[in-house]
Write an enzyme that holds these catalytic residues in place. Structure first.
Site, mmCIF file in Angstrom:
data_model
loop_
_atom_site.group_PDB
_atom_site.id
_atom_site.type_symbol
_atom_site.label_atom_id
_atom_site.label_comp_id
_atom_site.label_asym_id
_atom_site.label_seq_id
_atom_site.Cartn_x
_atom_site.Cartn_y
_atom_site.Cartn_z
ATOM 1 C CE LYS A 1 -0.786 0.368 5.013
ATOM 2 N NZ LYS A 1 -1.814 0.367 6.068
ATOM 3 C CG ASP A 2 4.065 2.052 2.518
ATOM 4 O OD1 ASP A 2 2.967 2.475 2.919
ATOM 5 O OD2 ASP A 2 4.957 1.636 3.285
ATOM 6 N NE ARG B 1 -7.592 3.027 4.416
ATOM 7 C CZ ARG B 1 -7.841 2.227 5.448
ATOM 8 N NH1 ARG B 1 -9.065 1.751 5.616
ATOM 9 N NH2 ARG B 1 -6.896 1.900 6.292
ATOM 10 N NE ARG B 2 -6.274 2.254 9.216
ATOM 11 C CZ ARG B 2 -4.983 2.002 9.319
ATOM 12 N NH1 ARG B 2 -4.178 2.905 9.870
ATOM 13 N NH2 ARG B 2 -4.479 0.869 8.884
ATOM 14 N NE ARG C 1 1.111 4.383 14.002
ATOM 15 C CZ ARG C 1 0.657 4.664 12.782
ATOM 16 N NH1 ARG C 1 -0.607 4.429 12.486
ATOM 17 N NH2 ARG C 1 1.449 5.178 11.872
ATOM 18 C CB CYS D 1 -0.486 11.943 -0.801
ATOM 19 S SG CYS D 1 -0.433 13.729 -0.644
ATOM 20 N NE ARG E 1 4.412 9.135 10.470
ATOM 21 C CZ ARG E 1 5.471 9.735 9.927
ATOM 22 N NH1 ARG E 1 5.415 11.007 9.601
ATOM 23 N NH2 ARG E 1 6.587 9.066 9.704
#
Length: 328
Positions: free
Chosen positions: A86-87, A134-135, A158, A245, A152
């Site tokens: 996905k990157d 997106r989330r 996290r 992006c 981040r």
């Protein structure tokens, strides 16, 4: 150096330095070594994304994790680069090829929340961390009254923000937790009906130089055709939407048994940044036409107004072909 010596040289797998990146690169390298009997070596490459704590959107999206690895490949410092798929920008990289896409991990997102809670159980006003537009958009669309904040850092960082009470929960990719052996820490697997994952989430891309004979070995021993078909369709949606992006776009393709054999079923969503408006579509088609299936779905979504939703991208023009979030 003789041809025999060259044949026996260790295959150098380039990786980012995070624990997750080293773990998944090591798993790919070990699988290649087991299948071929060749020696392998992990080579750590520091990327722009690793060196900065700035929001990804301000640096150009998740593609900042890819450039240094690709540079190392082109310069011959490594033979293979392993990326979270996905990157990868959707545009091809000159001189390089994705030789293999190994079998995919669970592509869904997960919640890690205090007291074992789910999203629906968190009280109104609870603070949930995620670095992904997106989330954010899709969780806002659920109307749960949660406060979404940017975050981040690696998986440890996290999750520790939840353990310390700084956050009530964080949303991560299940694949990252699983590869690190931490999947049991998830308090909820998010249903794709509610939160579609990022295109390519849970999959890895094994990249090498376009002219390297090693590509055939990588493809033979590591590539999974079903996973490749699914992510090809998902990334074709992203490319067709010309998603920027920071554009909130989710897509998930699955290989299912159809009347005439295997076929792809693809779901996709494009949302406004506040989640108030969304364009959702699904489509299907033959696995061998994965790119066309995804592109056609994107065309339908553009016809339904998806482009207008993405015009509020605050970072600039929406034509930059990078995925919408960081490795998790």
């Amino acid at each position: 150096m003789s041809g025999t010596q060259t044949q026996r040289a260790a295959v150098r797998f380039g990786t980012r330095g995070s624990l997750l990146a080293r773990t998944q690169s090591g798993q790919v390298a070990d699988a290649f070594a087991a299948a071929t009997g060749r020696e392998v070596e992990l080579v750590e490459i520091r990327t722009e994304g690793d060196a900065s704590s700035a929001p990804l959107a301000s640096m150009g999206g998740a593609g900042v994790f890819v450039g240094a690895l690709r540079e190392a490949l082109l310069e011959g410092r490594v033979d293979v680069a392993v990326h979270s798929l996905k990157d990868l920008p959707t545009a091809p990289a000159e001189g390089l090829q994705v030789a293999a896409v190994p079998p995919r991990e669970d592509p869904r997102d997960v919640l890690v929340a205090r007291d074992g809670m789910t999203l629906g159980e968190l009280p109104v006003g609870s603070v949930v961390g995620t670095g992904s537009p997106r989330r954010v958009s899709q969780i806002h669309a659920l109307g749960l009254g949660l406060e979404l904040v940017g975050v981040r850092g690696n998986v440890d960082t996290r999750i520790n923000k939840v353990a310390s009470g700084e956050l009530d929960g964080v949303v991560l990719a299940h694949a990252g937790l699983s590869r690190l052996g931490r999947a049991p820490e998830a308090t909820e697997l998010l249903d794709p009906i509610q939160v579609l994952p990022a295109p390519g989430q849970g999959a890895l891309a094994v990249e090498c130089r376009a002219d390297d004979p090693l590509a055939e070995e990588l493809r033979t021993h590591l590539d999974d055709p079903r996973t490749r078909a699914a992510v090809t369709a998902e990334r074709a949606v992203l490319a067709g939407l010309e998603a920027g992006c920071s554009a909130p776009v989710g897509a998930l393709a699955e290989v299912v048994e159809g009347e005439d054999g295997e076929e792809l079923w693809v779901r996709a969503v494009a949302l406004s940044h506040d989640g108030a408006v969304a364009v959702r579509r699904s489509g299907s088609g033959p696995t061998q036409d994965a790119g066309r299936v995804g592109h056609d779905l994107a065309t339908e979504m553009l016809g339904e107004g998806a482009a207008e939703l993405m015009q509020d991208d605050e970072t600039g023009p929406h034509g930059h072909p990078t995925p919408s979030e960081a490795v998790t």
